[in-house]
Motif scaffolding. Structure first.
Motif, PDB file in Angstrom:
ATOM      1  N   UNK A  39      36.466  23.439  33.904  1.00 14.29           N
ATOM      2  CA  UNK A  39      36.341  23.639  35.392  1.00 14.29           C
ATOM      3  C   UNK A  39      37.126  24.503  36.004  1.00 14.29           C
ATOM      4  N   UNK A  40      38.146  25.272  35.286  1.00 11.89           N
ATOM      5  CA  UNK A  40      39.164  26.336  35.948  1.00 11.89           C
ATOM      6  C   UNK A  40      38.569  27.707  35.601  1.00 11.89           C
ATOM      7  N   UNK A  41      38.284  28.555  36.648  1.00  9.89           N
ATOM      8  CA  UNK A  41      37.800  29.794  36.308  1.00  9.89           C
ATOM      9  C   UNK A  41      39.159  30.736  35.945  1.00  9.89           C
ATOM     10  N   UNK A  42      39.200  31.496  34.845  1.00  2.00           N
ATOM     11  CA  UNK A  42      40.392  32.280  34.457  1.00  2.00           C
ATOM     12  C   UNK A  42      39.869  33.568  34.269  1.00  2.00           C
ATOM     13  N   UNK A  43      38.807  33.924  33.548  1.00  2.73           N
ATOM     14  CA  UNK A  43      38.158  35.231  33.835  1.00  2.73           C
ATOM     15  C   UNK A  43      37.053  35.307  35.037  1.00  2.73           C
ATOM     16  N   UNK A  44      37.532  35.820  36.118  1.00  4.06           N
ATOM     17  CA  UNK A  44      36.957  35.694  37.215  1.00  4.06           C
ATOM     18  C   UNK A  44      36.291  36.836  38.095  1.00  4.06           C
ATOM     19  N   UNK A  45      35.481  36.247  39.012  1.00  6.51           N
ATOM     20  CA  UNK A  45      34.841  37.240  39.908  1.00  6.51           C
ATOM     21  C   UNK A  45      35.671  37.188  41.200  1.00  6.51           C
ATOM     22  N   UNK A  69      35.698  48.666  39.046  1.00 11.73           N
ATOM     23  CA  UNK A  69      36.966  48.458  38.385  1.00 11.73           C
ATOM     24  C   UNK A  69      37.719  47.130  38.638  1.00 11.73           C
ATOM     25  N   UNK A  70      37.268  46.354  39.425  1.00 15.32           N
ATOM     26  CA  UNK A  70      37.882  45.252  39.804  1.00 15.32           C
ATOM     27  C   UNK A  70      36.711  44.018  39.344  1.00 15.32           C
ATOM     28  N   UNK A  71      35.921  44.238  38.546  1.00 16.63           N
ATOM     29  CA  UNK A  71      35.017  43.320  37.834  1.00 16.63           C
ATOM     30  C   UNK A  71      34.954  43.265  36.653  1.00 16.63           C
ATOM     31  N   UNK A  72      34.560  42.307  35.826  1.00 15.60           N
ATOM     32  CA  UNK A  72      34.424  42.451  34.382  1.00 15.60           C
ATOM     33  C   UNK A  72      33.296  43.172  33.629  1.00 15.60           C
ATOM     34  N   UNK A 153      39.234  40.725  34.664  1.00 13.98           N
ATOM     35  CA  UNK A 153      39.925  40.373  35.810  1.00 13.98           C
ATOM     36  C   UNK A 153      40.484  38.901  35.521  1.00 13.98           C
ATOM     37  N   UNK A 154      41.727  38.404  35.662  1.00  9.08           N
ATOM     38  CA  UNK A 154      42.221  37.309  34.952  1.00  9.08           C
ATOM     39  C   UNK A 154      42.929  36.659  36.306  1.00  9.08           C
ATOM     40  N   UNK A 205      48.303  36.485  43.189  1.00 13.25           N
ATOM     41  CA  UNK A 205      48.193  37.583  42.569  1.00 13.25           C
ATOM     42  C   UNK A 205      46.853  37.315  41.488  1.00 13.25           C
ATOM     43  N   UNK A 206      46.114  38.327  41.088  1.00 18.99           N
ATOM     44  CA  UNK A 206      45.372  38.552  40.090  1.00 18.99           C
ATOM     45  C   UNK A 206      45.831  39.768  39.181  1.00 18.99           C
ATOM     46  N   UNK A 207      45.291  39.690  37.880  1.00 22.48           N
ATOM     47  CA  UNK A 207      45.784  40.615  36.888  1.00 22.48           C
ATOM     48  C   UNK A 207      44.477  41.033  36.215  1.00 22.48           C
ATOM     49  N   UNK A 208      44.365  42.382  36.151  1.00 26.37           N
ATOM     50  CA  UNK A 208      43.467  43.126  35.462  1.00 26.37           C
ATOM     51  C   UNK A 208      43.987  43.601  34.173  1.00 26.37           C
ATOM     52  N   UNK A 209      43.236  43.301  33.003  1.00 26.14           N
ATOM     53  CA  UNK A 209      43.344  43.710  31.769  1.00 26.14           C
ATOM     54  C   UNK A 209      42.424  44.731  31.292  1.00 26.14           C
ATOM     55  N   UNK A 210      42.580  45.993  30.919  1.00 27.04           N
ATOM     56  CA  UNK A 210      41.569  46.778  30.630  1.00 27.04           C
ATOM     57  C   UNK A 210      41.968  47.177  29.098  1.00 27.04           C
ATOM     58  N   UNK A 211      40.909  47.297  28.303  1.00 22.84           N
ATOM     59  CA  UNK A 211      40.685  47.764  26.997  1.00 22.84           C
ATOM     60  C   UNK A 211      40.339  48.944  27.142  1.00 22.84           C
TER      61      UNK A 211
END
Length: 245
Positions: A39-45, A69-72, A153-154, A205-211
């Motif tokens: 129930x906890x969003x981790x990969x988020x909008x 660029x701030x969406x998955x 976005x994490x 904060x939020x974190x963006x991980x980009x591959x």
């Protein structure tokens, strides 16, 4: 949206969006997806920031929470564009007891010429057919973009290395991400939050991980897998056993 267990927030929950970029209160997010654990969003909008006059004017997409660029979503050399013509096509859904998935061709969400075709599949595989449930996101493209990046976005504390990343929330919920390190490298950007609406949802904060794909070529494929973090699974199992003695 699909759940690991019907009518329960336990385990993995995944949601994915097709649609188009001319929707009411639109964000540039065709093909985006989200993953929650217990129930906890981790990969988020990110959600909507506090509205201003600019939110509904020609500069709407200058606001970072509304941009692609701030969406998955992928970024095949160019960001997504607004307008109903920038849309998902050939959307297919499979609803099964073991596997639930959505596939869409999202190349039209990008400027003409950015990519010939981009097919994204988001799949939930339940534990009945695997050691543990997991979410797979598979991207296939054709058209030779010079640079291919895929954003995530994490919400939580993020660690990463070659081929792996983890995100952990304060309540102990955690996800582990895996990909082929031979195909892509990871970078992270931390975004401190000062908007009260966003801070209320995500903390400070939020974190963006980009591959970033090492060699996109004329066509290619990149797949990532999300699993409940193994150490947290063991903790939850132990707690459950103690509670039932």
């Amino acid at each position: 949206m699909a759940r690991e267990t019907a009518a329960s927030a336990e385990g993995l929950t995944v949601a994915v969006k097709a649609g188009h970029n001319g929707e009411h209160h639109n964000h540039l997010d065709v093909g985006s997806y989200w993953v929650a654990v217990h129930g906890r969003p981790l990969v988020v909008d990110v959600g909507r920031p506090t509205y201003t006059a600019a939110t509904f004017g020609p500069d709407r997409y200058a606001a970072w929470p509304l941009r692609g660029d701030w969406h998955n979503v992928p970024e095949p050399g160019a960001p997504q564009r607004p307008g109903p013509e920038h849309r998902a096509r050939d959307v297919r859904v499979e609803l099964g007891s073991d596997i639930t998935e959505l596939t869409a061709e999202i190349g039209a969400a990008y400027p003409s010429g950015a990519v010939d075709r981009w097919e994204r599949t988001v799949r939930l595989t339940r534990a009945r057919t695997a050691d543990a449930a997991y979410v797979t996101v598979e991207d296939r493209w054709r058209g030779g973009p010079e640079r291919v990046a895929v954003h995530h976005v994490l919400a939580g504390e993020v660690a990463f290395g070659d081929g792996w990343a983890t995100v952990r929330a304060p309540d102990g919920s955690g996800l582990r991400m895996r990909w082929d390190a031979r195909l892509a490298t990871a970078t992270v950007v931390r975004r401190d939050l000062d908007d009260p609406l966003l801070s209320r949802s995500w903390g400070d904060h939020l974190t963006r991980l980009t591959l970033t794909v090492r060699a996109p070529g004329a066509e290619g494929r990149l797949s990532v897998r999300w699993l409940v973090a193994a150490r947290l699974l063991k903790k939850r199992t132990a707690a459950h056993s103690i509670g039932n003695r």
